[in-house]
Design an enzyme around this catalytic site. Structure first.
Site, PDB file in Angstrom:
ATOM      1  N   ASN A  94       0.864  -1.178   0.000  1.00  0.00           N
ATOM      2  CA  ASN A  94       0.000   0.000   0.000  1.00  0.00           C
ATOM      3  C   ASN A  94       0.901   1.229   0.000  1.00  0.00           C
ATOM      4  O   ASN A  94       1.307   1.724   1.050  1.00  0.00           O
ATOM      5  CB  ASN A  94      -0.908  -0.035   1.226  1.00  0.00           C
ATOM      6  CG  ASN A  94      -1.837   1.170   1.308  1.00  0.00           C
ATOM      7  OD1 ASN A  94      -1.782   2.075   0.485  1.00  0.00           O
ATOM      8  ND2 ASN A  94      -2.679   1.192   2.328  1.00  0.00           N
ATOM      9  N   LYS A 145       2.970   1.074   3.353  1.00  0.00           N
ATOM     10  CA  LYS A 145       2.426   0.121   4.307  1.00  0.00           C
ATOM     11  C   LYS A 145       2.412  -1.243   3.630  1.00  0.00           C
ATOM     12  O   LYS A 145       1.926  -1.374   2.512  1.00  0.00           O
ATOM     13  CB  LYS A 145       1.013   0.526   4.736  1.00  0.00           C
ATOM     14  CG  LYS A 145       0.964   1.863   5.464  1.00  0.00           C
ATOM     15  CD  LYS A 145      -0.463   2.239   5.802  1.00  0.00           C
ATOM     16  CE  LYS A 145      -0.511   3.610   6.477  1.00  0.00           C
ATOM     17  NZ  LYS A 145      -1.906   4.033   6.765  1.00  0.00           N
ATOM     18  N   ARG A 203      -2.005  -1.514  -4.011  1.00  0.00           N
ATOM     19  CA  ARG A 203      -2.967  -0.410  -4.044  1.00  0.00           C
ATOM     20  C   ARG A 203      -2.623   0.486  -5.229  1.00  0.00           C
ATOM     21  O   ARG A 203      -1.499   0.979  -5.350  1.00  0.00           O
ATOM     22  CB  ARG A 203      -2.901   0.402  -2.761  1.00  0.00           C
ATOM     23  CG  ARG A 203      -3.821   1.633  -2.804  1.00  0.00           C
ATOM     24  CD  ARG A 203      -3.389   2.667  -1.803  1.00  0.00           C
ATOM     25  NE  ARG A 203      -4.211   3.874  -1.889  1.00  0.00           N
ATOM     26  CZ  ARG A 203      -3.836   5.063  -1.424  1.00  0.00           C
ATOM     27  NH1 ARG A 203      -2.654   5.195  -0.833  1.00  0.00           N
ATOM     28  NH2 ARG A 203      -4.611   6.107  -1.539  1.00  0.00           N
ATOM     29  N   ASP A 258      -8.527   2.249  -5.855  1.00  0.00           N
ATOM     30  CA  ASP A 258      -9.293   3.146  -4.986  1.00  0.00           C
ATOM     31  C   ASP A 258     -10.561   3.640  -5.665  1.00  0.00           C
ATOM     32  O   ASP A 258     -11.547   3.967  -4.996  1.00  0.00           O
ATOM     33  CB  ASP A 258      -8.432   4.360  -4.595  1.00  0.00           C
ATOM     34  CG  ASP A 258      -7.751   4.186  -3.254  1.00  0.00           C
ATOM     35  OD1 ASP A 258      -8.385   3.655  -2.326  1.00  0.00           O
ATOM     36  OD2 ASP A 258      -6.574   4.572  -3.118  1.00  0.00           O
ATOM     37  N   GLY A 289      -4.230  13.344   2.232  1.00  0.00           N
ATOM     38  CA  GLY A 289      -5.298  13.520   1.252  1.00  0.00           C
ATOM     39  C   GLY A 289      -6.614  13.408   1.997  1.00  0.00           C
ATOM     40  O   GLY A 289      -6.703  12.716   3.010  1.00  0.00           O
ATOM     41  N   MET A 348      -0.604  18.114  10.009  1.00  0.00           N
ATOM     42  CA  MET A 348      -1.550  18.565  11.028  1.00  0.00           C
ATOM     43  C   MET A 348      -0.919  18.609  12.413  1.00  0.00           C
ATOM     44  O   MET A 348      -1.248  19.497  13.228  1.00  0.00           O
ATOM     45  CB  MET A 348      -2.779  17.650  11.028  1.00  0.00           C
ATOM     46  CG  MET A 348      -3.861  18.058  12.017  1.00  0.00           C
ATOM     47  SD  MET A 348      -4.529  19.726  11.735  1.00  0.00           S
ATOM     48  CE  MET A 348      -5.505  19.448  10.252  1.00  0.00           C
ATOM     49  N   GLY A 357      -8.623  12.427  10.783  1.00  0.00           N
ATOM     50  CA  GLY A 357      -9.973  12.114  11.243  1.00  0.00           C
ATOM     51  C   GLY A 357     -10.010  11.208  12.448  1.00  0.00           C
ATOM     52  O   GLY A 357     -10.853  11.365  13.341  1.00  0.00           O
ATOM     53  N   ASN A 361      -7.373  10.754  14.614  1.00  0.00           N
ATOM     54  CA  ASN A 361      -6.418  11.074  15.684  1.00  0.00           C
ATOM     55  C   ASN A 361      -6.452  12.508  16.194  1.00  0.00           C
ATOM     56  O   ASN A 361      -5.851  12.792  17.230  1.00  0.00           O
ATOM     57  CB  ASN A 361      -4.990  10.768  15.190  1.00  0.00           C
ATOM     58  CG  ASN A 361      -4.805   9.306  14.849  1.00  0.00           C
ATOM     59  OD1 ASN A 361      -5.124   8.433  15.654  1.00  0.00           O
ATOM     60  ND2 ASN A 361      -4.305   9.025  13.650  1.00  0.00           N
ATOM     61  N   GLU A 406      -6.778  -0.620   5.131  1.00  0.00           N
ATOM     62  CA  GLU A 406      -6.684  -0.720   3.679  1.00  0.00           C
ATOM     63  C   GLU A 406      -5.995  -2.009   3.245  1.00  0.00           C
ATOM     64  O   GLU A 406      -6.370  -2.596   2.216  1.00  0.00           O
ATOM     65  CB  GLU A 406      -5.943   0.494   3.120  1.00  0.00           C
ATOM     66  CG  GLU A 406      -6.691   1.803   3.295  1.00  0.00           C
ATOM     67  CD  GLU A 406      -5.952   2.992   2.726  1.00  0.00           C
ATOM     68  OE1 GLU A 406      -6.616   3.928   2.256  1.00  0.00           O
ATOM     69  OE2 GLU A 406      -4.698   2.985   2.760  1.00  0.00           O
TER      70      GLU A 406
END
Length: 375
Positions: free
Chosen positions: A13, A20, A74, A130, A192, A264, A310, A312, A359
């Site tokens: 991924n 990942k 992915r 995706d 994203g 963030m 979202g 964390n 995922e």
């Protein structure tokens, strides 16, 4: 690594900042769901991480002493593909034509496919897309307001983050099977970010359209912009298409507004006015997007937060839901801070959830479905 390692699936991924990877054992048609053996996450260093080096690092860490039977990749942009596909020469050629629509993700993912194919010529390479999650989009959402000749070229809404959305819905169904059949808005917020409206378990609208550049503002991506502004920039700054693309993907979003970073964690640690503005803009645009998805659904029964932000960032969730108070959405502040699964207060009109998506598990399931079909 040329010997067979029967029944082992390697999942890759590849994102914009990390790879990942996971190993699933017991992978063979008719054997039931493959069992997760181990998963890892590797931070990317684009100055030194070749596809071959990433594969070696991942397989060593996951204990592969021989070739996997299958490798699941992915792939962000699958075009009109509605399910996973074997990555033969024809399919890879099709995906290469879509690479300019996802320049941060598609070229490096296809380079990883090429390296894995050379390293393990006997393994089945499987592409999991995706975009496939959004194959159910109705015509009035799929079609963009452009001439027919542009639509014929593929200028239409595809949607992205499908693996994350599918995983979120799977987790939600495990909480309460009836819940997953209602009016659900999924908010996958990370580097994203995009939103999805789900009815009866099917995607019927989403904020990203033809490329992962569209929709809400992101870490370094602009999200939707006035097309006239892009024409202005091309003329005013005499930009090339490539330089404009680089700026839209790498220099905009929260990084552009804050002047500091798109991360963030760094933004939440700062108190500069520009950062405060960036955070407020992000919360506002996400809330507006959620309201738009609720409009498409004719209401909202469940709001689901996922992704690095979202899942964390409690303060970001709080700021978003505060803008949605007019919809009678209300968080339980204590639950939100603790980061449990169920976040809404008893007074909230809709349930609010925090979900950790998987995922890699979705990729494994898609590979198994393809194997069962005889591919």
């Amino acid at each position: 690594m040329t010997a067979s390692n029967e029944g082992a699936l390697l999942v890759l991924n590849l994102g914009s900042a990390t790879l990942k990877a996971a190993r699933f054992d017991g992978f063979s048609p008719g054997a039931g769901s493959p069992g997760l053996s181990q998963r890892i996450e590797i931070g990317l260093d684009k100055s030194r991480d070749t596809p071959e080096a990433l594969l070696a690092q991942a397989t060593d860490a996951l204990g592969f002493v021989a070739a996997p039977t299958w490798v699941g990749h992915r792939i962000v942009h699958g075009g009109d593909a509605e399910a996973a596909r074997v990555l033969d020469a024809g399919e890879i050629g099709r995906l290469q034509k879509l690479a300019t629509l996802a320049p941060m993700h598609q070229p490096p993912a296809l380079a990883l496919v090429e390296s894995a194919t050379k390293l393990w010529p006997g393994a089945v390479q499987c592409g999991v897309y995706d975009t496939a999650w959004h194959a159910t989009l109705p015509a009035n959402t799929r079609r963009l307001p452009v001439p027919q000749r542009w639509d014929a070229l593929g200028v239409r809404r595809y949607g992205f983050h499908g693996l994350a959305f599918a995983s979120a819905m799977r987790v939600l169904a495990n909480q309460d099977d009836g819940t997953a059949r209602g009016r659900v808005v999924l908010a996958h917020l990370g580097g994203g970010a995009s939103l999805c409206a789900v009815h009866d378990g099917r995607s019927i609208d989403t904020t990203m359209a033809m490329t992962p550049l569209d929709g809400v503002p992101m870490a370094t991506r602009s999200g939707c912009l006035d097309p006239g502004a892009l024409l202005f920039l091309l003329r005013q700054e005499d930009l090339s298409v490539d330089s404009l693309e680089q700026a839209l993907y790498r220099e905009c979003g929260m990084r552009g507004v804050s002047g500091l970073s798109g991360d963030m964690r760094e933004l939440l640690a700062s108190n500069s006015p520009a950062v405060t503005l960036a955070l407020d803009m992000f919360a506002l645009r996400i809330a507006q997007g959620i309201a738009a998805m609720a409009t498409r659904l004719g209401g909202i029964d469940d709001l689901v937060f996922s992704g690095g932000i979202g899942a964390n960032a409690a303060s970001v969730r709080g700021a978003i839901v505060k803008y949605l108070a007019w919809l009678d959405l209300q968080l339980d502040d204590d639950a939100n801070v603790r980061g449990v699964t169920h976040l809404d207060s008893p007074a909230s009109r809709a349930r609010i959830w925090r979900i950790e998506v998987d995922e890699e598990g979705e990729i494994a399931s898609a590979c198994m479905a393809l194997a069962m079909s005889g591919h």
